[in-house]
Design a protein around this motif. Sequence first.
Motif, short mmCIF file in Angstrom:
data_model
loop_
_atom_site.label_atom_id
_atom_site.label_comp_id
_atom_site.label_asym_id
_atom_site.label_seq_id
_atom_site.Cartn_x
_atom_site.Cartn_y
_atom_site.Cartn_z
N GLY A 136 0.82 -1.20 0.00
CA GLY A 136 0.00 0.00 0.00
C GLY A 136 0.86 1.26 0.00
N VAL A 137 0.29 2.34 0.48
CA VAL A 137 0.97 3.63 0.49
C VAL A 137 1.74 3.76 1.80
N ASN A 138 3.03 4.14 1.71
CA ASN A 138 3.82 4.37 2.91
C ASN A 138 4.55 5.71 2.79
N GLU A 139 5.21 6.13 3.87
CA GLU A 139 5.87 7.44 3.90
C GLU A 139 6.99 7.55 2.86
N ASN A 140 7.73 6.47 2.65
CA ASN A 140 8.81 6.49 1.69
C ASN A 140 8.28 6.73 0.27
N MET A 141 7.18 6.07 -0.07
CA MET A 141 6.58 6.26 -1.39
C MET A 141 6.10 7.70 -1.57
N ILE A 142 5.47 8.25 -0.54
CA ILE A 142 4.99 9.63 -0.62
C ILE A 142 6.16 10.60 -0.82
N LYS A 143 7.27 10.37 -0.11
CA LYS A 143 8.45 11.23 -0.27
C LYS A 143 9.00 11.15 -1.69
N GLN A 144 9.07 9.94 -2.24
CA GLN A 144 9.56 9.78 -3.61
C GLN A 144 8.63 10.43 -4.62
N ILE A 145 7.33 10.35 -4.40
CA ILE A 145 6.37 10.98 -5.30
C ILE A 145 6.48 12.50 -5.21
N LYS A 146 6.70 13.04 -4.01
CA LYS A 146 6.92 14.49 -3.87
C LYS A 146 8.12 14.93 -4.70
N ASP A 147 9.22 14.18 -4.59
CA ASP A 147 10.44 14.52 -5.34
C ASP A 147 10.19 14.42 -6.85
N ALA A 148 9.48 13.39 -7.28
CA ALA A 148 9.21 13.22 -8.71
C ALA A 148 8.28 14.33 -9.22
N LEU A 149 7.32 14.74 -8.41
CA LEU A 149 6.42 15.83 -8.81
C LEU A 149 7.18 17.15 -8.92
N GLU A 150 8.16 17.37 -8.05
CA GLU A 150 8.97 18.59 -8.15
C GLU A 150 9.76 18.60 -9.45
N ALA A 151 10.21 17.44 -9.89
CA ALA A 151 10.99 17.35 -11.12
C ALA A 151 10.12 17.35 -12.37
N ARG A 152 8.94 16.71 -12.31
CA ARG A 152 8.14 16.50 -13.52
C ARG A 152 6.83 17.28 -13.56
N GLU A 153 6.27 17.60 -12.41
CA GLU A 153 4.97 18.28 -12.23
C GLU A 153 3.76 17.39 -12.49
N LEU A 154 3.85 16.45 -13.42
CA LEU A 154 2.71 15.61 -13.78
C LEU A 154 3.19 14.17 -13.87
N LEU A 155 2.50 13.25 -13.19
CA LEU A 155 2.93 11.85 -13.26
C LEU A 155 1.75 10.91 -13.06
N LYS A 156 1.99 9.67 -13.47
CA LYS A 156 1.00 8.61 -13.32
C LYS A 156 1.50 7.59 -12.30
N VAL A 157 0.54 7.05 -11.53
CA VAL A 157 0.81 6.00 -10.57
C VAL A 157 -0.12 4.83 -10.88
N SER A 158 0.42 3.64 -10.92
CA SER A 158 -0.38 2.45 -11.21
C SER A 158 -0.69 1.71 -9.91
N VAL A 159 -1.95 1.29 -9.76
CA VAL A 159 -2.36 0.51 -8.58
C VAL A 159 -2.46 -0.95 -9.05
N LEU A 160 -1.64 -1.80 -8.46
CA LEU A 160 -1.61 -3.21 -8.85
C LEU A 160 -2.82 -3.96 -8.29
N GLN A 161 -3.11 -5.12 -8.88
CA GLN A 161 -4.27 -5.91 -8.46
C GLN A 161 -4.15 -6.44 -7.04
N ASN A 162 -2.92 -6.67 -6.57
CA ASN A 162 -2.75 -7.23 -5.23
C ASN A 162 -2.77 -6.16 -4.14
N CYS A 163 -3.04 -4.91 -4.50
CA CYS A 163 -3.14 -3.84 -3.50
C CYS A 163 -4.41 -4.05 -2.68
N GLU A 164 -4.28 -3.98 -1.34
CA GLU A 164 -5.41 -4.25 -0.47
C GLU A 164 -6.40 -3.09 -0.40
N ASP A 165 -5.92 -1.86 -0.63
CA ASP A 165 -6.80 -0.69 -0.63
C ASP A 165 -7.41 -0.50 -2.00
#
Length: 97
Positions: A27-56
Amino acid sequence: MLTGKQKRFLRAKAHHLNPIFQVGKVGVNENMIKQIKDALEARELLKVSVLQNCEDDRDTVAQQLSGGARAELVQVIGSTIVLYKESRENKQIELPR
């Protein structure tokens, strides 16, 4: 807050992008959120894929990611989430009014 016109513009820009993050069983954790923040600062727009085995479900994941990264949720379509956050130092996308 994005207007409908701005969301349409960003959806068109994001159409050609490939997802650069995947949310899996853990699922979503603090490390993933930090990496997404950094990627958004570099790219501004991004896609995230939710896999089938995700519980949420994808809407919960989208809210967690957009809230944690303080980003705008542009779209949730299928198992793909599109996020946007204006970059402070690397501004590339000019939104319509």
